[in-house]
Design an enzyme around this catalytic site. Structure first.
Site, mmCIF file in Angstrom:
data_model
loop_
_atom_site.group_PDB
_atom_site.id
_atom_site.type_symbol
_atom_site.label_atom_id
_atom_site.label_comp_id
_atom_site.label_asym_id
_atom_site.label_seq_id
_atom_site.Cartn_x
_atom_site.Cartn_y
_atom_site.Cartn_z
ATOM 1 N N HIS A 1 1.780 4.561 -2.865
ATOM 2 C CA HIS A 1 1.948 6.011 -2.717
ATOM 3 C C HIS A 1 3.334 6.450 -3.207
ATOM 4 O O HIS A 1 3.460 7.405 -3.983
ATOM 5 C CB HIS A 1 1.810 6.411 -1.249
ATOM 6 N N ASP B 1 -6.019 8.636 3.498
ATOM 7 C CA ASP B 1 -5.891 8.923 2.073
ATOM 8 C C ASP B 1 -7.133 9.624 1.540
ATOM 9 O O ASP B 1 -7.049 10.470 0.643
ATOM 10 C CB ASP B 1 -5.657 7.625 1.288
ATOM 11 N N HIS C 1 0.840 -1.200 0.000
ATOM 12 C CA HIS C 1 0.000 0.000 0.000
ATOM 13 C C HIS C 1 0.881 1.258 0.000
ATOM 14 O O HIS C 1 0.677 2.186 -0.805
ATOM 15 C CB HIS C 1 -0.905 -0.036 1.235
ATOM 16 N N GLU C 2 1.873 1.283 0.896
ATOM 17 C CA GLU C 2 2.748 2.454 1.002
ATOM 18 C C GLU C 2 3.612 2.614 -0.241
ATOM 19 O O GLU C 2 3.900 3.742 -0.669
ATOM 20 C CB GLU C 2 3.619 2.355 2.260
#
Length: 366
Positions: A63, A167, A59-60
């Site tokens: 980004h 987010d 997930h990170e």
């Protein structure tokens, strides 16, 4: 972040794990054993948490790698018991770019959930639907794949709550920024987030106490983001030269710490540049001086406590850019040089805070 252990480096970004994460794993393991599970079941529960946090890392990276496309580097990714943090140098200011960076993380979890769903269909694994209706029914280790699918869905829904620091708050600001300036868009998004936070707190008193903590987390995150963006807006039209300090004190690297103490007591300055034979070699702060006095004594040389991780600023640099850089590097003072290499003065955080107060006062006139 201190007390973190580097565990990997992927795509040029270091991944760290905070020591408290190890406490979480130990607690999961011991709780499983304490609830009557055998060793294999307890280890499976730990494996589930590790797999879940692998999803958090992905997930990170969603980004981080999307931000890289827009020229924004990521310093590190850190795993905490409450989730992961991708330390971007900054968020892109163009609304479309911020929107894509913000949505990239949840999009990764959507892809993971789809892959797990396909795997379940192929393998004939049934999904315990009660877990979506009541997340408390998730039992670590049992129904491993369905549980992992359920948690990824929960991650998507939680992260898309339209409130900072999730987010969804950044998605909302990016959409609002297409109509308003960034400061106003942030203020509106923060107000919406705070309204939702109050709702979570009320629901927490009626249903689940954890919702109170989520509400407080959202409220504080929204307030912090609003203050930060307001500060940036106040500094928008200023350059480093507008708040440059021409009167400052240099300390010689070979002077004793006792001399630095005398300088501290004799004036208002708390941060200093340090030179050796006329060349600037670093900076020191009041905290550095006091720590050096405590650990090394007054006779030790200033060179032993100097901070050599410093950056030079240019007078025509945007003050916002300098402010962000100093925050990222945790610097309290920076020297300012002319294009010819001459030392013009220094910029410190106190000067920036005074500039913020002055600009706020100017904005309040009339």
């Amino acid at each position: 972040m201190s007390w973190s252990l580097k565990i990997a480096r992927l795509f040029g970004i270091n991944v760290y794990i905070h020591w408290t994460f190890l406490i979480l794993l130990g607690w999961i393991f011991l709780s499983s054993l304490g609830s009557g599970q055998n060793m294999q079941e307890a280890l499976l529960g730990v494996a589930f948490i590790l797999t879940l946090f692998a999803c958090v890392v992905l997930h990170e990276y969603g980004h981080a790698l999307t931000a890289r496309r827009f020229g924004v580097p990521t310093r590190r990714i850190t795993l905490l018991p409450i989730g992961g943090v991708a330390s971007l140098e900054k968020m892109p200011e163009k609304p479309r770019e911020e929107l894509l960076v913000a949505i990239a993380g949840p999009a990764v979890n959507v892809v993971i959930a789809l892959l797990l769903f396909i795997l379940m269909q192929v393998a004939g694994i049934t999904f315990p639907t009660e877990q979506l209706e009541d997340p408390s029914q998730i039992s670590l280790g049992n129904a491993f794949i369905p549980n992992l699918l359920a948690v990824n869905i929960i991650l998507v829904l939680f992260n898309l709550i339209p409130a900072f620091p999730m987010d969804g708050g950044r998605v909302l600001r990016a959409l609002l920024s297409m109509k308003y300036n960034r400061a106003k868009a942030t203020a509106i998004a923060a107000q919406i987030g705070q309204f939702l936070a109050i709702g979570f707190v009320f629901l927490g008193f009626m249903y689940d106490f954890w919702l109170i903590f989520i509400g407080l987390f959202i409220f504080l995150g929204a307030s912090g983001e609003s203050r930060y963006e307001t500060t940036r807006h106040l500094l928008t039209d200023l350059k480093v030269s507008d708040v440059l300090m021409h009167q400052f004190t240099e300390m010689d690297a070979w002077s004793p710490i006792s001399e630095a103490i005398d300088t501290l007591l004799d004036g208002q300055e708390k941060d200093f540049i340090v030179t050796e034979q006329g060349d600037l070699i670093g900076t020191i702060s009041r905290d550095d001086i006091l720590r050096g006095l405590q650990e090394m004594g007054p006779a030790e040389r200033i060179k032993r406590i100097v901070n050599t991780d410093w950056v030079r600023l240019a007078p025509d640099m945007e003050l916002n850019e300098a402010y962000d850089l100093m925050n990222q590097r945790n610097l309290s003072i920076c020297p300012v040089y002319s294009p010819e290499g001459d030392l013009l003065g220094v910029l410190n955080t106190e000067n920036i805070l005074e500039a913020i107060m002055i600009e706020r006062a100017r904005g309040g006139q009339g």
